[in-house]
Design a protein around this motif. Structure first.
Motif, PDB file in Angstrom:
ATOM      1  N   MET A   1       8.337 -12.902  -6.801  1.00  0.00           N
ATOM      2  CA  MET A   1       9.073 -11.643  -6.340  1.00  0.00           C
ATOM      3  C   MET A   1       8.039 -11.038  -5.798  1.00  0.00           C
ATOM      4  O   MET A   1       6.911 -11.115  -6.455  1.00  0.00           O
ATOM      5  N   ARG A   2       9.028  -9.800  -4.610  1.00  0.00           N
ATOM      6  CA  ARG A   2       8.005  -9.221  -3.637  1.00  0.00           C
ATOM      7  C   ARG A   2       7.593  -7.732  -4.666  1.00  0.00           C
ATOM      8  O   ARG A   2       7.952  -7.542  -5.949  1.00  0.00           O
ATOM      9  N   LYS A   3       6.631  -7.109  -4.612  1.00  0.00           N
ATOM     10  CA  LYS A   3       5.998  -6.768  -4.914  1.00  0.00           C
ATOM     11  C   LYS A   3       7.138  -4.829  -5.168  1.00  0.00           C
ATOM     12  O   LYS A   3       7.263  -4.800  -3.594  1.00  0.00           O
ATOM     13  N   LEU A   4       6.848  -3.994  -6.234  1.00  0.00           N
ATOM     14  CA  LEU A   4       8.607  -3.196  -5.628  1.00  0.00           C
ATOM     15  C   LEU A   4       7.657  -1.846  -5.904  1.00  0.00           C
ATOM     16  O   LEU A   4       5.897  -1.392  -6.153  1.00  0.00           O
ATOM     17  N   SER A   5       8.350  -1.323  -5.426  1.00  0.00           N
ATOM     18  CA  SER A   5       7.486   0.437  -4.491  1.00  0.00           C
ATOM     19  C   SER A   5       7.459   1.140  -5.146  1.00  0.00           C
ATOM     20  O   SER A   5       7.884   0.820  -6.318  1.00  0.00           O
ATOM     21  N   GLU A   6       6.918   2.989  -5.255  1.00  0.00           N
ATOM     22  CA  GLU A   6       7.071   3.310  -6.299  1.00  0.00           C
ATOM     23  C   GLU A   6       8.301   3.844  -6.695  1.00  0.00           C
ATOM     24  O   GLU A   6       8.459   4.405  -7.782  1.00  0.00           O
ATOM     25  N   ALA A   7       8.570   4.189  -6.093  1.00  0.00           N
ATOM     26  CA  ALA A   7       9.821   4.911  -5.919  1.00  0.00           C
ATOM     27  C   ALA A   7      11.060   3.738  -6.392  1.00  0.00           C
ATOM     28  O   ALA A   7      11.556   4.160  -7.331  1.00  0.00           O
ATOM     29  N   GLU A   8      10.897   2.405  -5.757  1.00  0.00           N
ATOM     30  CA  GLU A   8      11.934   1.403  -7.397  1.00  0.00           C
ATOM     31  C   GLU A   8      11.682   1.131  -8.251  1.00  0.00           C
ATOM     32  O   GLU A   8      12.256   1.374  -9.375  1.00  0.00           O
ATOM     33  N   ILE A   9      10.114   1.308  -8.341  1.00  0.00           N
ATOM     34  CA  ILE A   9       9.504   1.870  -9.912  1.00  0.00           C
ATOM     35  C   ILE A   9      10.225   2.851 -10.662  1.00  0.00           C
ATOM     36  O   ILE A   9      10.660   2.641 -11.739  1.00  0.00           O
ATOM     37  N   LEU A  10      10.015   3.990  -9.929  1.00  0.00           N
ATOM     38  CA  LEU A  10      10.276   5.279 -10.429  1.00  0.00           C
ATOM     39  C   LEU A  10      12.071   5.174 -10.535  1.00  0.00           C
ATOM     40  O   LEU A  10      12.377   5.447 -11.749  1.00  0.00           O
TER      41      LEU A  10
END
Length: 71
Positions: free
Chosen positions: A1-10
């Motif tokens: 899986m690709r690394k999630l962006s900070e916005a996606e994690i938030l």
């Protein structure tokens, strides 16, 4: 899986928090319900919410999204 962006994690974090808050409210409201049919509907909603929370937690765990090692 690709690394999630900070916005996606938030967003994921906020979604989990909303589900947990909704579950707390639903459980509190369930005690006030007197109609049997409505009580069954409320219980079904609570079970569905718990399943969504478990699913989110499993996704977070399996994809190592949370940095649990850093305290």
């Amino acid at each position: 899986m690709r690394k999630l962006s900070e916005a996606e994690i938030l967003s994921l974090t906020n979604l989990l928090k909303m589900e947990q808050d909704g579950l707390a409210v639903a459980k509190a409201m369930q005690t006030l319900i007197t109609d049997d049919e409505l009580k069954k509907q409320a219980e079904a909603g609570i079970l569905a919410t718990e399943a969504r929370i478990r699913g989110l937690q499993q996704f977070i765990s399996e994809n190592q999204i949370a940095n649990t090692g850093e305290v």
